[in-house]
Motif scaffolding. Sequence first.
Motif, PDB file in Angstrom:
ATOM      1  N   GLN A  51      -8.965  -6.198   5.023  1.00  0.00           N
ATOM      2  CA  GLN A  51      -8.792  -4.760   5.187  1.00  0.00           C
ATOM      3  C   GLN A  51      -7.392  -4.330   4.780  1.00  0.00           C
ATOM      4  O   GLN A  51      -7.219  -3.312   4.092  1.00  0.00           O
ATOM      5  N   ALA A  52      -6.390  -5.125   5.188  1.00  0.00           N
ATOM      6  CA  ALA A  52      -5.006  -4.796   4.817  1.00  0.00           C
ATOM      7  C   ALA A  52      -4.835  -4.827   3.298  1.00  0.00           C
ATOM      8  O   ALA A  52      -4.120  -3.991   2.728  1.00  0.00           O
ATOM      9  N   GLN A  53      -5.498  -5.774   2.656  1.00  0.00           N
ATOM     10  CA  GLN A  53      -5.421  -5.864   1.194  1.00  0.00           C
ATOM     11  C   GLN A  53      -6.031  -4.620   0.548  1.00  0.00           C
ATOM     12  O   GLN A  53      -5.451  -4.035  -0.376  1.00  0.00           O
ATOM     13  N   GLU A  54      -7.188  -4.214   1.037  1.00  0.00           N
ATOM     14  CA  GLU A  54      -7.866  -3.044   0.476  1.00  0.00           C
ATOM     15  C   GLU A  54      -7.049  -1.773   0.663  1.00  0.00           C
ATOM     16  O   GLU A  54      -7.092  -0.869  -0.179  1.00  0.00           O
ATOM     17  N   GLU A  55      -6.295  -1.703   1.762  1.00  0.00           N
ATOM     18  CA  GLU A  55      -5.539  -0.487   2.073  1.00  0.00           C
ATOM     19  C   GLU A  55      -4.086  -0.568   1.617  1.00  0.00           C
ATOM     20  O   GLU A  55      -3.319   0.379   1.844  1.00  0.00           O
ATOM     21  N   PHE A  56      -3.711  -1.650   0.971  1.00  0.00           N
ATOM     22  CA  PHE A  56      -2.286  -1.927   0.746  1.00  0.00           C
ATOM     23  C   PHE A  56      -1.588  -0.829  -0.058  1.00  0.00           C
ATOM     24  O   PHE A  56      -0.473  -0.421   0.276  1.00  0.00           O
ATOM     25  N   THR A  57      -2.205  -0.363  -1.108  1.00  0.00           N
ATOM     26  CA  THR A  57      -1.547   0.641  -1.942  1.00  0.00           C
ATOM     27  C   THR A  57      -2.070   2.051  -1.721  1.00  0.00           C
ATOM     28  O   THR A  57      -1.461   3.017  -2.201  1.00  0.00           O
TER      29      THR A  57
END
Length: 363
Positions: free
Chosen positions: A21-27
């Motif tokens: 989830q953090a990866q998907e929301e990172f940018t």
Amino acid sequence: MQNIYNFSAGPAMLPQEVMQQAQEEFTDWQNHGTSVMEVSHRGKPFIEVAEQAEADLRELLGISCNYTVLFMHGGGRGQFSAVPLNISKPNGLSEHLVTGQWSVSAEAEAQKYMKTHIVATQCIIDGKTTVPTQKDWKISENADYFHYCSNETVDGIEIDWVPKSESGNVPIVADMSSNILSKPINIDDFGIIYAGAQKNIGPSGLSVVVVRNDLIGLARQETPSILNYELQAKSGSMYNTPPTFSWYLAGLVFKWLKQQGGLASIAKVNQEKSELLYKQIDKTGFYQNSVANEYRSKMNVTFQLNNDALNAEFLKQAEQSGLVALKGHRAVGGMRASIYNAMPIEGVKALVSFMQEFERKNG
């Protein structure tokens, strides 16, 4: 791609779902077109993150309104100084149960600010490391506080009971850096609990402090503002810019824990994981654990091979099998498998299978 199971003691693995989830929301976080790291900590979007993280933590641990939750800098070690500076008198006394490397360090730091007294230390009985119970010692009623570490990461020692003074008036302070959120606890037993985040909460650098309200407002004049519980409480843990990305990730971990069924459910999984591993260690004598059964950690399983000459080969082959960070702390040697909440039971089963095969070839 081979599954990699990370047994690091800290910084430790985070739940896979949280990392994804953090990866998907990172940018592009919440369609803001920016990362959560790039927004103001005082803006409404991040305030909502902070408030939700605290609400979820309160729900998980059963924290009442009699306690304040702080998200602070400095990790667990920062609290070695923050605790005496916030709740003790300059000529006061702190008492300590010393059971491993971290409680040693906490007592040494407290010596800078006050008198300290060690009530008991870990000891060896019948070749096993154990902890003297309170029938063998007591807490002075003159102490400003009593400190212990509920789980010693280096030594693999976990204490499941909570020390108490006879009157119940001495604040009990617990360093729970490596077993917080691994099982239900009764918050009302404590004056303060604190934890560095990098084991069961989130990335390193953040610390979570739960402090009883009557212990706020007692800080000494020389207490640095960044460590002052009263200032941090009045500012919602935002007296200065907080570690926002770590706070955000901690909030995701709290949500993940709730999705697993809360602490009662995760405690059952942790029990199953540790039992699997200790059963293999005890099976034949090829592997050994030197901690008394009642104090064996469910988070940090330490063990030795009966032939030290095999250590390097064990670690090499384990890493080749996708089982990484199993080397024990330099202070104690051997092996250490840290199996925090995020470690799936499949990882423990993979380690047990590897240990069985390694023994078959080298036993």
